[in-house]
Design an enzyme around this catalytic site. Structure first.
Site: not given
Ligand code: PGA
Length: 253
Positions: A14, A169, A215
């Site tokens: 990100k 997701e 997560s």
């Molecule tokens: P996260 O994000 O592992 O922090 O939950 C997953 C993603 O947004 O691809």
């Protein structure tokens, strides 16, 4: 996991990591990563860092972008095209992440256009789908997932479809610490595979890789990856720490 499908662990950084932090991370993990034939390991970084990271990508580590525009070039200030990505050595791109859908106006239609553009330029698309908490609680998960998956694959022929990686997701699990249970994740990833089977038949649905994201951590990755229909993970938070990321990749081996 199924031994006929190579597992994928994709880190989605990100809007995190400076160039120095990114390089430090890559230097730390590279000597320890398993071979690409065992696990496809991908790091998706900010576009500014792509070129610098691509230079350090090796047999066992590939670099991806987090989004791209569907056009090859043009007056789209701030955007990155598949031609620019490919020419810079980028081999993967996340498409239709829920944050892109929520904050940057991505729709089922643009997600489809971007998957088509990635395929055309020989970039592997990691195309995302997922329901909100409200949709799950009102029993709409399958309707939403089916709509998103059918739309993202629109007009994609079977031989190209099997090269797409789909990431399931659930939005309520992203960055919240609330992982879907392994049963829930497996059920919905299996549902995605059924939708692909309805669209293309078993030859494609047996080959296509479906990742779970939301997560994922070293503590829950093994039980998620033990599920038949889960071929890997798309990981945000836990991909930022080199030690955690290595644990995820090693769990997939
Ligand atoms: P996260 O994000 O592992 O922090 O939950 C997953 C993603 O947004 O691809």
């Amino acid at each position: 996991m199924n031994k006929n499908r190579r597992p994928v662990i994709a880190g989605n950084w990100k809007m995190n990591k400076t160039r120095d932090e990114a390089l430090q991370f890559i230097y730390t993990i590279t000597p320890e990563l398993p071979k690409n034939t065992d696990v496809e390991t991908v790091i998706c970084s900010s576009p500014v860092l792509l070129r610098c990271l691509v230079k350090r990508q090796g047999e066992n580590l590939r670099i991806g972008a987090q989004t791209m525009h569907q056009s090859e070039s043009g007056a789209f200030t701030g955007e990155v095209s598949p031609v620019i990505l490919k020419n810079s050595g980028v081999e993967y791109v996340i498409i239709g992440h829920s944050e892109r859908r929520a904050y940057f106006n991505e729709t089922d239609e643009t997600v489809n256009q971007k998957v088509l553009a990635a395929l055309k330029h020989d970039i592997i698309a990691i195309a995302c789908c997922g329901e909100t908490l409200e949709e799950r609680e009102s029993n709409k998960t399958e309707d939403v997932i089916k709509r998103q998956v059918v739309a993202m694959m629109n007009t994609i022929p079977a031989d190209a479809a099997k090269e797409v990686i789909i990431a399931y997701e659930p939005i309520w699990a992203i960055g919240t610490g609330k992982t879907a249970t392994k049963e829930m994740a497996e059920e919905t990833c299996g549902f995605v595979r059924n939708v692909i089977e309805q669209l293309y038949g078993k030859a494609v649905s047996d080959k296509i890789r479906i990742l779970y994201g939301g997560s994922v951590t070293p503590a829950n990755v093994s039980e998620l990856l033990a599920q038949t229909n889960i071929d890997g993970a798309l990981v945000g938070g836990a991909s930022l720490d080199s030690e955690n990321f290595l644990k995820l990749v090693k769990a997939a081996k």
